[in-house]
Design an enzyme around this catalytic site. Structure first.
Site, PDB file in Angstrom:
ATOM      1  N   TYR A  18      -3.562   9.487   0.305  1.00 31.05           N
ATOM      2  CA  TYR A  18      -3.524   9.213   1.736  1.00 31.05           C
ATOM      3  C   TYR A  18      -2.507   8.119   2.082  1.00 31.05           C
ATOM      4  O   TYR A  18      -2.513   7.042   1.480  1.00 31.05           O
ATOM      5  CB  TYR A  18      -4.903   8.828   2.285  1.00 31.05           C
ATOM      6  CG  TYR A  18      -4.856   8.927   3.780  1.00 31.05           C
ATOM      7  CD1 TYR A  18      -4.765  10.174   4.389  1.00 31.05           C
ATOM      8  CD2 TYR A  18      -4.766   7.795   4.576  1.00 31.05           C
ATOM      9  CE1 TYR A  18      -4.610  10.285   5.752  1.00 31.05           C
ATOM     10  CE2 TYR A  18      -4.621   7.905   5.941  1.00 31.05           C
ATOM     11  CZ  TYR A  18      -4.545   9.156   6.522  1.00 31.05           C
ATOM     12  OH  TYR A  18      -4.376   9.274   7.871  1.00 31.05           O
ATOM     13  N   GLN A  58      -5.585 -27.913 -10.690  1.00 32.02           N
ATOM     14  CA  GLN A  58      -5.859 -29.023 -11.636  1.00 32.02           C
ATOM     15  C   GLN A  58      -4.735 -30.072 -11.677  1.00 32.02           C
ATOM     16  O   GLN A  58      -3.634 -29.829 -11.180  1.00 32.02           O
ATOM     17  CB  GLN A  58      -6.108 -28.481 -13.056  1.00 32.02           C
ATOM     18  CG  GLN A  58      -7.180 -27.414 -13.178  1.00 32.02           C
ATOM     19  CD  GLN A  58      -8.608 -27.907 -13.021  1.00 32.02           C
ATOM     20  OE1 GLN A  58      -9.478 -27.138 -12.649  1.00 32.02           O
ATOM     21  NE2 GLN A  58      -8.857 -29.172 -13.275  1.00 32.02           N
ATOM     22  N   LYS A 102      -3.038  -2.451   7.800  1.00 30.52           N
ATOM     23  CA  LYS A 102      -3.122  -3.900   7.925  1.00 30.52           C
ATOM     24  C   LYS A 102      -2.293  -4.562   6.833  1.00 30.52           C
ATOM     25  O   LYS A 102      -2.016  -3.954   5.805  1.00 30.52           O
ATOM     26  CB  LYS A 102      -4.603  -4.300   7.820  1.00 30.52           C
ATOM     27  CG  LYS A 102      -4.972  -5.519   8.609  1.00 30.52           C
ATOM     28  CD  LYS A 102      -4.842  -5.336  10.107  1.00 30.52           C
ATOM     29  CE  LYS A 102      -5.187  -6.623  10.844  1.00 30.52           C
ATOM     30  NZ  LYS A 102      -4.886  -6.525  12.263  1.00 30.52           N
ATOM     31  N   ASP A 142      -4.321  -1.577  -2.200  1.00 29.83           N
ATOM     32  CA  ASP A 142      -3.082  -2.347  -2.278  1.00 29.83           C
ATOM     33  C   ASP A 142      -2.667  -2.601  -3.717  1.00 29.83           C
ATOM     34  O   ASP A 142      -3.451  -3.120  -4.512  1.00 29.83           O
ATOM     35  CB  ASP A 142      -3.243  -3.664  -1.515  1.00 29.83           C
ATOM     36  CG  ASP A 142      -3.299  -3.406  -0.030  1.00 29.83           C
ATOM     37  OD1 ASP A 142      -2.232  -3.303   0.576  1.00 29.83           O
ATOM     38  OD2 ASP A 142      -4.422  -3.247   0.502  1.00 29.83           O
ATOM     39  N   TYR A 183       0.802   0.266  15.011  1.00 31.88           N
ATOM     40  CA  TYR A 183      -0.153   0.118  13.921  1.00 31.88           C
ATOM     41  C   TYR A 183       0.247   0.976  12.729  1.00 31.88           C
ATOM     42  O   TYR A 183       0.474   2.168  12.862  1.00 31.88           O
ATOM     43  CB  TYR A 183      -1.567   0.525  14.362  1.00 31.88           C
ATOM     44  CG  TYR A 183      -2.549   0.400  13.232  1.00 31.88           C
ATOM     45  CD1 TYR A 183      -2.842  -0.853  12.701  1.00 31.88           C
ATOM     46  CD2 TYR A 183      -3.139   1.514  12.663  1.00 31.88           C
ATOM     47  CE1 TYR A 183      -3.710  -0.988  11.640  1.00 31.88           C
ATOM     48  CE2 TYR A 183      -4.016   1.395  11.601  1.00 31.88           C
ATOM     49  CZ  TYR A 183      -4.301   0.134  11.088  1.00 31.88           C
ATOM     50  OH  TYR A 183      -5.148   0.019  10.025  1.00 31.88           O
ATOM     51  N   GLN A 186       2.943   4.291   2.621  1.00 30.41           N
ATOM     52  CA  GLN A 186       2.537   3.658   3.894  1.00 30.41           C
ATOM     53  C   GLN A 186       3.308   2.381   4.258  1.00 30.41           C
ATOM     54  O   GLN A 186       3.775   2.223   5.369  1.00 30.41           O
ATOM     55  CB  GLN A 186       1.030   3.340   3.829  1.00 30.41           C
ATOM     56  CG  GLN A 186       0.481   2.565   5.017  1.00 30.41           C
ATOM     57  CD  GLN A 186      -1.051   2.377   4.919  1.00 30.41           C
ATOM     58  OE1 GLN A 186      -1.802   3.320   5.097  1.00 30.41           O
ATOM     59  NE2 GLN A 186      -1.482   1.166   4.619  1.00 30.41           N
ATOM     60  N   TYR A 221      -0.567  -4.344  20.111  1.00 32.86           N
ATOM     61  CA  TYR A 221       0.463  -4.063  19.111  1.00 32.86           C
ATOM     62  C   TYR A 221       0.113  -2.804  18.343  1.00 32.86           C
ATOM     63  O   TYR A 221       0.769  -2.426  17.414  1.00 32.86           O
ATOM     64  CB  TYR A 221       0.618  -5.235  18.144  1.00 32.86           C
ATOM     65  CG  TYR A 221       1.370  -6.364  18.775  1.00 32.86           C
ATOM     66  CD1 TYR A 221       2.764  -6.352  18.775  1.00 32.86           C
ATOM     67  CD2 TYR A 221       0.707  -7.408  19.387  1.00 32.86           C
ATOM     68  CE1 TYR A 221       3.469  -7.369  19.377  1.00 32.86           C
ATOM     69  CE2 TYR A 221       1.402  -8.430  20.001  1.00 32.86           C
ATOM     70  CZ  TYR A 221       2.784  -8.401  19.986  1.00 32.86           C
ATOM     71  OH  TYR A 221       3.479  -9.405  20.588  1.00 32.86           O
ATOM     72  N   ASP A 250       0.884  -1.168   0.000  1.00 32.43           N
ATOM     73  CA  ASP A 250       0.000   0.000   0.000  1.00 32.43           C
ATOM     74  C   ASP A 250       0.915   1.209   0.000  1.00 32.43           C
ATOM     75  O   ASP A 250       1.637   1.439   0.965  1.00 32.43           O
ATOM     76  CB  ASP A 250      -0.876  -0.050   1.259  1.00 32.43           C
ATOM     77  CG  ASP A 250      -1.750   1.189   1.423  1.00 32.43           C
ATOM     78  OD1 ASP A 250      -1.516   2.196   0.724  1.00 32.43           O
ATOM     79  OD2 ASP A 250      -2.665   1.133   2.270  1.00 32.43           O
ATOM     80  N   ASP A 273      -7.986  -7.085   0.707  1.00 34.06           N
ATOM     81  CA  ASP A 273      -7.753  -5.793   1.356  1.00 34.06           C
ATOM     82  C   ASP A 273      -8.584  -5.711   2.622  1.00 34.06           C
ATOM     83  O   ASP A 273      -9.644  -6.332   2.721  1.00 34.06           O
ATOM     84  CB  ASP A 273      -8.115  -4.643   0.403  1.00 34.06           C
ATOM     85  CG  ASP A 273      -7.703  -3.281   0.974  1.00 34.06           C
ATOM     86  OD1 ASP A 273      -6.690  -3.229   1.709  1.00 34.06           O
ATOM     87  OD2 ASP A 273      -8.376  -2.283   0.677  1.00 34.06           O
TER      88      ASP A 273
HETATM   89  P1  13P Z   1      -5.200  -0.410   4.842  1.00 36.13           P
HETATM   90  O1  13P Z   1      -4.412  -1.385   5.664  1.00 36.13           O
HETATM   91  O2  13P Z   1      -5.884  -1.041   3.689  1.00 36.13           O
HETATM   92  O3  13P Z   1      -4.341   0.770   4.451  1.00 36.13           O
HETATM   93  O4  13P Z   1      -6.367   0.140   5.755  1.00 36.13           O
HETATM   94  C1  13P Z   1      -6.017   0.872   6.889  1.00 36.13           C
HETATM   95  C2  13P Z   1      -7.156   1.410   7.638  1.00 36.13           C
HETATM   96  O5  13P Z   1      -6.929   2.037   8.643  1.00 36.13           O
HETATM   97  C3  13P Z   1      -8.540   1.203   7.160  1.00 36.13           C
HETATM   98  O6  13P Z   1      -9.468   1.809   8.012  1.00 36.13           O
HETATM   99  P1  13P Z   2     -13.566 -30.860 -17.471  1.00 38.83           P
HETATM  100  O1  13P Z   2     -14.162 -32.207 -17.709  1.00 38.83           O
HETATM  101  O2  13P Z   2     -14.457 -29.714 -17.971  1.00 38.83           O
HETATM  102  O3  13P Z   2     -12.139 -30.736 -17.873  1.00 38.83           O
HETATM  103  O4  13P Z   2     -13.581 -30.624 -15.865  1.00 38.83           O
HETATM  104  C1  13P Z   2     -12.774 -31.379 -15.036  1.00 38.83           C
HETATM  105  C2  13P Z   2     -12.600 -30.688 -13.756  1.00 38.83           C
HETATM  106  O5  13P Z   2     -11.541 -30.711 -13.205  1.00 38.83           O
HETATM  107  C3  13P Z   2     -13.763 -29.963 -13.188  1.00 38.83           C
HETATM  108  O6  13P Z   2     -13.436 -29.397 -11.981  1.00 38.83           O
HETATM  109 MG    MG Z   3      -4.123   2.154   3.142  1.00 32.19          MG
HETATM  110 MG    MG Z   4      -5.054  -2.037   2.116  1.00 30.16          MG
END
Ligand code: 13P
Ligand code: 13P
Ligand code: MG
Ligand code: MG
Length: 365
Positions: free
Chosen positions: A92, A242, A232, A55, A229, A96, A348, A13, A133
């Protein structure tokens, strides 16, 4: 140069538009330009710059292995370039997550989140990059357990003989700075005892019993790096799919249940993890609720063919609706637990300052 290709997802971020809900397009643009230059110089094979909320996610393929100084430096410099734009536009929290003053060999421990895996490309190589996020790396524990160890989620554990052996889970104790490998199905109950505590024990990697990498997640905790802090640690996760590994639909299935994770407002609340299409990853209500997007790629000779927007499916509408219901219910608790995180997590963050101020006023009762 190895035979293997490396898929590196490195995120940070470096400034929010507006507040913490998204990223300005000019920041995305400068990051794309940087990675294109690196691609033209042959440093990386292919890349995509994506975002989940505020992010920035650098998805890159190359042949330099995990923990490559050159790749980590490229990511660091790309984040610095985006930070410059963020500062110009007074976004903002510009910069960060860049907690270190200068790059020193590896972005781990410097703020950005990292998930990397090396593998020999199979005849067909479907991978999913999950990006979240307003939450933390423990958010992947429940879905990863379901994908790789729960036969009610993953039919392949029952139907596909190649999956009968089960998987190896590498679990990190982020406070104890140690890790343990646990095997499923044999040690399923032991595994659950740890990973049910999502704030301390986090699944970092999953391998087949033959040692093939199947999943890799970021487990960096910013507050442990910064000691306070700082936002996050919005996490990332790579899952290969597969042919002896979970099908794409099995990897997506756990997200039909919007489980409760840490994060949301100020990183200090519990809330449901809502799966959304790329363009809906703009958490605004109380800075949330927490979001997850899923980008599907077929890797072809290192080229990232995609992304497919995997939660862009009305089959996930119910999860989104449920997440809104759970969000409403939790929000009514306001500053009370269990909506607000417990003190163990807040210590923390901001609790020590509050305690310091009021300490002298406590008296024996
Ligand atoms: P982020 O960790 O996505 O920056 O969010 C921080 C925050 O304080 C959200 O309220
Ligand atoms: P298909 O037969 O379409 O390849 O699908 C197999 C499979 O893994 C479905 O989750
Ligand atoms: Mg942020
Ligand atoms: Mg974030």
């Amino acid at each position: 140069m190895s035979e293997k290709i490396t898929l590196s997802v490195i995120k940070a971020d470096v400034g929010g538009f507006v507040g913490h809900c998204a990223i300005h397009p000019d920041m995305m643009e400068v990051a794309r330009k940087r990675l294109k230059e690196a691609q033209d110089r042959g440093v990386i094979i292919d890349f995509h710059v994506m975002r989940c909320g505020d992010d920035m996610e650098l998805i890159m393929t190359h042949k330099k292995g995990a923990d490559s100084e050159e790749i980590h430096k490229l990511a660091w410099n790309t984040f610095l370039a985006a930070t410059e734009v963020a500062k110009e536009l007074k976004m903002y929290g510009a910069g960060q997550d860049l907690l270190a003053d200068a790059f020193s060999g590896n972005v781990k421990g410097m703020g950005p989140g990292v998930a990397e895996m090396e593998f020999v490309e199979r005849k067909s190589e479907p991978v999913i990059v999950f990006m979240a996020d307003k939450t933390s790396p423990g958010a992947w524990n429940l879905p990863l357990f379901k994908i790789f160890a729960d036969p009610f989620n993953t039919a392949g554990l029952v139907i596909d003989p190649a999956m009968h052996d089960g998987f190896i889970f590498e679990v990190v104790d982020v406070y104890g700075h140690r890790k343990i490998n646990l095997n499923t199905p044999e040690e399923m109950y032991d595994l659950l005892m740890f990973i049910g505590t999502m704030r301390q024990y986090m699944i970092r990697r999953i391998y087949t019993k033959k040692g093939e990498i199947a999943a890799a997640a970021s487990t960096q905790k910013l507050s442990l790096i910064a000691g306070k802090y700082v936002g996050k640690d919005d996490p990332i996760l790579i899952v290969r799919c597969q042919a002896g590994l979970p099908a794409v639909g099995e990897a997506l299935e756990p997200f039909s249940f919007p489980h409760i994770v840490e994060g949301w407002m100020r990183g200090s609340h519990h809330g449901p993890l809502m799966p959304v299409p790329f363009e809906k990853a703009n958490p605004t209500r109380f800075d949330g609720p927490p979001r997850v997007i899923a980008a599907g790629f077929q890797i072809a000779n290192g080229r990232l063919i995609g992304p497919r927007d995997l939660f862009d499916d009305p089959a996930f509408d119910y999860a989104r609706q449920k997440a809104n219901e759970i969000g409403n219910y939790l929000r009514v608790h306001g500053p009370f637990e269990p909506h607000r995180l417990g003190l163990d997590d807040l210590e923390y963050t901001t609790m020590p300052q509050l305690m310091k101020r009021l300490e002298s006023r406590f008296e024996p009762e």
